[in-house]
Design a protein around this motif. Sequence first.
Motif, PDB file in Angstrom:
ATOM      1  N   LEU A 289      45.272  39.224  41.340  1.00 41.21           N
ATOM      2  CA  LEU A 289      46.588  39.283  41.797  1.00 41.21           C
ATOM      3  C   LEU A 289      46.929  38.025  42.338  1.00 41.21           C
ATOM      4  N   ASP A 290      48.083  37.510  41.827  1.00 41.24           N
ATOM      5  CA  ASP A 290      48.797  36.431  42.464  1.00 41.24           C
ATOM      6  C   ASP A 290      49.248  36.594  43.821  1.00 41.24           C
ATOM      7  N   PRO A 291      49.486  35.336  44.597  1.00 38.11           N
ATOM      8  CA  PRO A 291      50.024  35.583  45.835  1.00 38.11           C
ATOM      9  C   PRO A 291      51.248  36.364  45.923  1.00 38.11           C
ATOM     10  N   GLY A 292      52.220  36.098  45.147  1.00 36.02           N
ATOM     11  CA  GLY A 292      53.581  36.890  45.141  1.00 36.02           C
ATOM     12  C   GLY A 292      53.539  38.387  44.438  1.00 36.02           C
ATOM     13  N   GLU A 293      52.457  38.560  43.791  1.00 43.08           N
ATOM     14  CA  GLU A 293      52.191  40.038  43.641  1.00 43.08           C
ATOM     15  C   GLU A 293      51.618  40.733  44.917  1.00 43.08           C
ATOM     16  N   ARG A 294      50.731  40.158  45.545  1.00 42.81           N
ATOM     17  CA  ARG A 294      50.109  40.954  46.537  1.00 42.81           C
ATOM     18  C   ARG A 294      51.363  41.045  47.824  1.00 42.81           C
ATOM     19  N   THR A 295      52.371  40.041  47.836  1.00 42.14           N
ATOM     20  CA  THR A 295      53.514  40.272  48.931  1.00 42.14           C
ATOM     21  C   THR A 295      54.232  41.495  48.147  1.00 42.14           C
ATOM     22  N   LEU A 296      54.688  41.681  47.091  1.00 44.50           N
ATOM     23  CA  LEU A 296      55.407  42.546  46.500  1.00 44.50           C
ATOM     24  C   LEU A 296      54.758  43.874  46.471  1.00 44.50           C
ATOM     25  N   ILE A 297      53.479  44.347  46.451  1.00 38.64           N
ATOM     26  CA  ILE A 297      52.758  45.390  46.645  1.00 38.64           C
ATOM     27  C   ILE A 297      52.921  45.870  48.016  1.00 38.64           C
ATOM     28  N   LYS A 298      52.638  44.913  48.987  1.00 33.71           N
ATOM     29  CA  LYS A 298      53.157  45.333  50.533  1.00 33.71           C
ATOM     30  C   LYS A 298      54.279  45.732  50.894  1.00 33.71           C
ATOM     31  N   GLU A 299      55.332  44.867  50.213  1.00 28.33           N
ATOM     32  CA  GLU A 299      56.814  45.210  50.732  1.00 28.33           C
ATOM     33  C   GLU A 299      57.111  46.546  50.064  1.00 28.33           C
ATOM     34  N   MET A 300      56.682  46.946  48.774  1.00 30.51           N
ATOM     35  CA  MET A 300      57.125  48.084  48.109  1.00 30.51           C
ATOM     36  C   MET A 300      56.123  49.354  48.363  1.00 30.51           C
ATOM     37  N   GLY A 301      54.938  49.103  48.994  1.00 29.54           N
ATOM     38  CA  GLY A 301      54.140  50.096  49.318  1.00 29.54           C
ATOM     39  C   GLY A 301      53.478  50.745  47.908  1.00 29.54           C
ATOM     40  N   ILE A 302      53.181  49.919  46.986  1.00 25.21           N
ATOM     41  CA  ILE A 302      52.621  50.481  45.544  1.00 25.21           C
ATOM     42  C   ILE A 302      51.108  50.819  45.829  1.00 25.21           C
ATOM     43  N   LYS A 303      50.681  51.886  45.431  1.00 23.36           N
ATOM     44  CA  LYS A 303      49.338  52.233  45.483  1.00 23.36           C
ATOM     45  C   LYS A 303      48.475  51.483  44.531  1.00 23.36           C
ATOM     46  N   VAL A 304      47.665  50.747  44.728  1.00 25.20           N
ATOM     47  CA  VAL A 304      46.624  49.968  43.940  1.00 25.20           C
ATOM     48  C   VAL A 304      45.156  50.372  44.126  1.00 25.20           C
ATOM     49  N   PHE A 305      44.495  50.858  43.006  1.00 21.64           N
ATOM     50  CA  PHE A 305      43.074  50.955  43.156  1.00 21.64           C
ATOM     51  C   PHE A 305      42.333  49.754  42.269  1.00 21.64           C
ATOM     52  N   THR A 306      41.974  49.079  43.128  1.00 21.50           N
ATOM     53  CA  THR A 306      41.242  47.647  42.676  1.00 21.50           C
ATOM     54  C   THR A 306      39.884  48.209  42.477  1.00 21.50           C
ATOM     55  N   MET A 307      39.208  47.127  41.851  1.00 25.36           N
ATOM     56  CA  MET A 307      37.758  47.422  41.387  1.00 25.36           C
ATOM     57  C   MET A 307      37.087  47.785  42.545  1.00 25.36           C
ATOM     58  N   HIS A 308      37.351  47.223  43.929  1.00 26.32           N
ATOM     59  CA  HIS A 308      36.526  47.565  44.936  1.00 26.32           C
ATOM     60  C   HIS A 308      36.709  49.028  45.230  1.00 26.32           C
ATOM     61  N   GLU A 309      38.216  49.575  44.992  1.00 24.59           N
ATOM     62  CA  GLU A 309      37.951  51.074  45.180  1.00 24.59           C
ATOM     63  C   GLU A 309      37.145  52.010  44.308  1.00 24.59           C
ATOM     64  N   ILE A 310      37.178  51.441  42.953  1.00 21.13           N
ATOM     65  CA  ILE A 310      36.578  52.143  42.005  1.00 21.13           C
ATOM     66  C   ILE A 310      35.153  52.046  42.090  1.00 21.13           C
ATOM     67  N   ASP A 311      34.599  50.911  42.629  1.00 26.03           N
ATOM     68  CA  ASP A 311      33.042  50.755  42.788  1.00 26.03           C
ATOM     69  C   ASP A 311      32.927  51.510  43.862  1.00 26.03           C
ATOM     70  N   ARG A 312      33.706  51.784  45.133  1.00 25.75           N
ATOM     71  CA  ARG A 312      33.248  52.346  46.295  1.00 25.75           C
ATOM     72  C   ARG A 312      33.192  53.836  46.335  1.00 25.75           C
ATOM     73  N   ILE A 313      34.273  54.419  45.654  1.00 26.43           N
ATOM     74  CA  ILE A 313      34.430  55.911  45.483  1.00 26.43           C
ATOM     75  C   ILE A 313      34.397  56.342  44.378  1.00 26.43           C
ATOM     76  N   GLY A 314      34.290  55.688  43.421  1.00 22.52           N
ATOM     77  CA  GLY A 314      34.212  56.103  42.169  1.00 22.52           C
ATOM     78  C   GLY A 314      35.386  56.561  41.166  1.00 22.52           C
ATOM     79  N   MET A 315      35.533  56.523  39.858  1.00 21.66           N
ATOM     80  CA  MET A 315      36.688  56.802  38.949  1.00 21.66           C
ATOM     81  C   MET A 315      36.977  58.109  39.115  1.00 21.66           C
ATOM     82  N   ALA A 316      36.176  59.076  39.371  1.00 21.26           N
ATOM     83  CA  ALA A 316      36.786  60.540  39.414  1.00 21.26           C
ATOM     84  C   ALA A 316      37.613  60.656  40.488  1.00 21.26           C
ATOM     85  N   ARG A 317      37.151  60.244  41.648  1.00 23.92           N
ATOM     86  CA  ARG A 317      38.258  60.342  42.903  1.00 23.92           C
ATOM     87  C   ARG A 317      39.277  59.340  42.804  1.00 23.92           C
TER      88      ARG A 317
END
Length: 300
Positions: free
Chosen positions: A178-206
Motif C-alpha cells: 500500500l502506498d502512503p496516500g492509500e493508507r491515508t484514504l483507508i483510514k479516512e474512509m474506514g474501509i475494512k482491509v484484511f491484509t496478509m497479516h490478518e490472513i496469516d493470523r486468523i486464517g482465510m476461513a474467518r
Amino acid sequence: MEKKPITIIGMPMDLGQGRRGVDMGPSAIRYASAQRLLEQLGYEVEDIGDLPVPSPESIQIGEPKLKYLSAIRQVCEHLADTVSSVVERKRFPLVFGGDHSMSIGTIAGVSRHYENLGLIWFDAHGDLNTGETSPSGNIHGMSLAVSLGTGHTDLVRIGGYFPKVRPEHTVIIGARELDPGERTLIKEMGIKVFTMHEIDRIGMARVMEEAISIVSRGTDGVHLSLDLDGLDPKDAPGVGTPVPGGITYRESHLAMEMLAEAGIITSAEFVEVNPILDRENQTAKVAVALIGSVFGMKIL
C-alpha cells in the motif's frame, strides 16, 4: 449460487498499467476453457467477445499523473453500458481482463441496478491512489478510489452518478503493498482491509466469514473484483505487479468456495492476467479454476 445464465465479456484493457501484455488476458482465460467449465457446472453461457480498446501506440499518453485518461474513460463508459445491458437481460456479467482500471467500467455498469452494492476487492494492492498520490500515474492503481467517488471527475462521474459503492460495503482481501496516500484514504474512509497479516493470523476461513458479513449487511448485490496478483507469484506468475508473500492457491479456492456457499455474488471480474509474463498459461488456468469455485465447483 443460483444458476443464472452467464455472459462473458472480454476487456483487453492495457492502458491502465505500465507493463504490456494484459490485453491478451481475456484470450488466455478463454484458452484455459472457462466457458466449457461453466457449462459443465450446468450454466448457460454466452460469450459476446472483446470490447474495442485502442493500443497505447495509437493515442497520446496525456497527463503523466493520469496516463491515457481520456481513452480509459471512453472504454470504461462502453464497458459500463455493456455490463448494464447484461444485467438488464437477467444474466450474470463475468468480465475477463485486462488491467484493473477496467473495474471502473464494470462497477459503474453493475451499480446502476443496485441501490447498495457490496464489493469484495481481492488484490495485493489497494488501488486507492489518485492523480495526486499515485507514484506512477497508472490508472489501474486508482480504480477502487474512483468507484468510491474519489479521484478525477472524468472517471468518478462515469454513468452520471457517484459514488458507485460505499466504504462500509467494501472489503479488500490480500493487501500487502500500500502506498502512503492509500493508507491515508483507508483510514479516512474506514474501509475494512484484511491484509496478509490478518490472513496469516486468523486464517482465510474467518477472514471470509467476516468479509461476507460486511458486504452482505444492508446491500442488495455483491460484486467480486479479483486481481490475480492477490495470489502469491509462485501460484500466479503471469501478472504485471507481483508481490511476494501472497494468498495461496488453496486459500484462494476456499475464499471462492465460501462465496459460492453464501450465494451473494451477483457479478464478477477476473483481471491482470498477463500471458507474456506467464509460464504455460498457468495464471489463466488458476483464474479458471477459481471461477469454477465461485460458481459452485466442489471437490466432492
